[in-house]
Motif scaffolding. Structure first.
Motif, short mmCIF file in Angstrom:
data_model
loop_
_atom_site.label_atom_id
_atom_site.label_comp_id
_atom_site.label_asym_id
_atom_site.label_seq_id
_atom_site.Cartn_x
_atom_site.Cartn_y
_atom_site.Cartn_z
N VAL A 1 -0.77 -32.24 55.66
CA VAL A 1 0.46 -31.85 55.48
C VAL A 1 1.38 -32.90 56.40
N VAL A 2 0.96 -33.14 57.45
CA VAL A 2 1.57 -34.08 58.14
C VAL A 2 1.63 -35.75 57.68
N GLU A 3 0.56 -36.03 56.93
CA GLU A 3 0.37 -37.25 56.32
C GLU A 3 1.10 -37.48 54.96
N GLU A 4 1.24 -36.34 54.19
CA GLU A 4 2.19 -36.26 53.22
C GLU A 4 3.59 -36.34 53.55
N ILE A 5 4.10 -35.62 54.63
CA ILE A 5 5.36 -35.76 54.99
C ILE A 5 5.62 -37.27 55.28
N ALA A 6 4.67 -37.85 56.30
CA ALA A 6 5.03 -39.19 56.63
C ALA A 6 5.06 -40.14 55.46
N LYS A 7 4.29 -40.03 54.38
CA LYS A 7 4.27 -40.78 53.14
C LYS A 7 5.77 -40.85 52.76
N ARG A 8 6.25 -39.66 52.83
CA ARG A 8 7.86 -39.50 52.19
C ARG A 8 8.60 -40.09 52.97
N ARG B 1 6.21 -42.79 62.47
CA ARG B 1 6.28 -41.60 61.35
C ARG B 1 5.51 -40.58 61.31
N ILE B 2 4.50 -40.57 62.02
CA ILE B 2 3.62 -39.43 62.18
C ILE B 2 4.24 -38.60 63.25
N LYS B 3 4.75 -38.84 64.46
CA LYS B 3 5.57 -38.17 65.09
C LYS B 3 6.60 -37.41 64.67
N GLN C 1 8.37 -42.73 54.92
CA GLN C 1 7.96 -44.30 54.67
C GLN C 1 8.76 -44.79 53.41
N ARG C 2 8.85 -43.85 52.50
CA ARG C 2 9.48 -44.30 51.25
C ARG C 2 11.14 -44.04 51.30
N ALA C 3 11.70 -43.46 52.59
CA ALA C 3 13.13 -43.35 52.73
C ALA C 3 13.55 -44.33 53.51
N ASN C 4 14.99 -44.26 53.57
CA ASN C 4 15.49 -45.34 54.52
C ASN C 4 15.25 -44.69 56.21
N VAL D 1 15.89 -36.65 55.44
CA VAL D 1 14.88 -36.20 54.25
C VAL D 1 14.87 -34.85 54.11
N ALA D 2 15.20 -34.56 52.81
CA ALA D 2 15.06 -33.07 52.60
C ALA D 2 13.55 -32.88 51.73
N LEU D 3 12.97 -32.14 52.49
CA LEU D 3 11.44 -31.84 52.11
C LEU D 3 11.31 -30.30 51.20
N ASP D 4 10.78 -30.49 50.18
CA ASP D 4 10.44 -29.08 49.56
C ASP D 4 9.20 -28.73 49.68
N PRO D 5 8.75 -27.65 50.25
CA PRO D 5 7.81 -27.39 50.76
C PRO D 5 6.45 -27.32 49.70
N LEU D 6 6.96 -26.77 48.26
CA LEU D 6 6.20 -26.49 47.16
C LEU D 6 5.85 -27.99 46.75
N SER D 7 6.62 -29.01 46.77
CA SER D 7 6.50 -30.24 46.26
C SER D 7 5.22 -31.02 47.35
N ILE D 8 5.41 -30.90 48.65
CA ILE D 8 4.32 -31.26 49.50
C ILE D 8 3.08 -30.61 49.34
N TYR D 9 3.34 -29.25 49.00
CA TYR D 9 2.03 -28.49 48.67
C TYR D 9 1.39 -28.95 47.41
N SER D 10 2.11 -29.28 46.46
CA SER D 10 1.40 -29.78 45.15
C SER D 10 0.81 -30.97 45.31
N ALA D 11 1.49 -32.04 46.27
CA ALA D 11 0.71 -33.42 46.44
C ALA D 11 -0.54 -33.23 47.36
N VAL D 12 -0.27 -32.27 48.35
CA VAL D 12 -1.56 -32.02 49.00
C VAL D 12 -2.64 -31.12 48.46
N SER D 13 -2.29 -30.29 47.62
CA SER D 13 -3.36 -29.95 46.71
C SER D 13 -4.04 -30.92 45.95
N SER D 14 -3.21 -31.58 45.36
CA SER D 14 -4.07 -32.64 44.38
C SER D 14 -5.08 -33.45 45.21
#
Length: 206
Positions: free
Chosen positions: A150-157, A108-110, A159-162, A167-180
């Motif tokens: 950032v990589v860890e947040e993408i990996a989490k998403r 997943r990290i790769k 994990q939740r997907a098939n 996987v379509a990833l929104d940079p702003l959504s990723i940043y929001s999670a990372v920022s928190s």
């Protein structure tokens, strides 16, 4: 003085500060790498604090400060190195052997890193993450931490997907999670960077 020459001068000043805090520090050994990390972090930190992307402009201002107020400059540098070393002990862990992770997590990290590299807004995402880290007091291994978060947040998403899903990833959504996550870091004292290097290297600095 050119930017390259001042960078060399600044590196020498950083070495002297490390010698002040660490009596056993030996700059002409593998300890040199510690200053390389700190030098890079200092540049990154200054870009955020001064809100300037051009390192040549930053070096020119630092050179003027050093020439006009050498004592104040060295006092400020001493303060910064002290902060950096404290964060090094807090955020970095040295591993003498490779840390084994579950294969599915490694995959997943790769995959997450590959997705990040192909993302249109990856540079902006990284820049915003770095800025947020500095705002919340991180000064050590800033770019490493930003990349990992950032990589860890993408990996989490992922994990939740098939497994085979696109996987379509929104940079702003990723940043929001990372920022928190970054906003919670001041309350966390654990490591965020793991380095696989020779046994005993840097161990005296913990």
């Amino acid at each position: 003085m050119s930017a390259i020459n001042f960078r060399s001068k600044l590196f020498t000043l950083l070495v002297k500060e490390f010698e002040t805090f660490i009596p056993q520090f030996k700059p002409y050994t593998t300890d040199y790498q510690l200053v390389v990390y700190a030098s890079k972090d200092f540049e990154t930190w200054l870009k955020v604090k001064m809100d300037i992307d051009d390192i040549r402009v930053i070096y020119k201002r630092l050179e003027e400060d050093l020439r006009n107020n050498p004592r104040d400059f060295r006092t400020s540098l001493n303060f910064w190195v002290d902060m950096w070393l404290k964060k090094w002990r807090e955020r970095v862990r040295i591993l003498s052997t490779k840390f084994e992770m579950p294969r599915d997590h490694v995959e997943r990290i790769k995959r997450a890193r590959k997705i990040l590299q192909e993302m249109d807004w990856k540079n902006e995402l990284k820049a915003m993450t770095i800025k947020k880290l500095v705002e919340y007091g991180e000064v050590c291994m800033i770019e490493f931490i930003a990349d990992n978060l950032v990589v860890e947040e993408i990996a989490k998403r992922l994990q939740r997907a098939n497994k085979d899903a696109i996987v379509a990833l929104d940079p702003l959504s990723i940043y929001s999670a990372v920022s928190s996550r970054i906003m919670r870091l001041p309350k966390e004292r654990g490591p965020l960077v793991y380095l696989n290097i020779k046994p005993n290297l840097f161990q005296n600095y913990y």
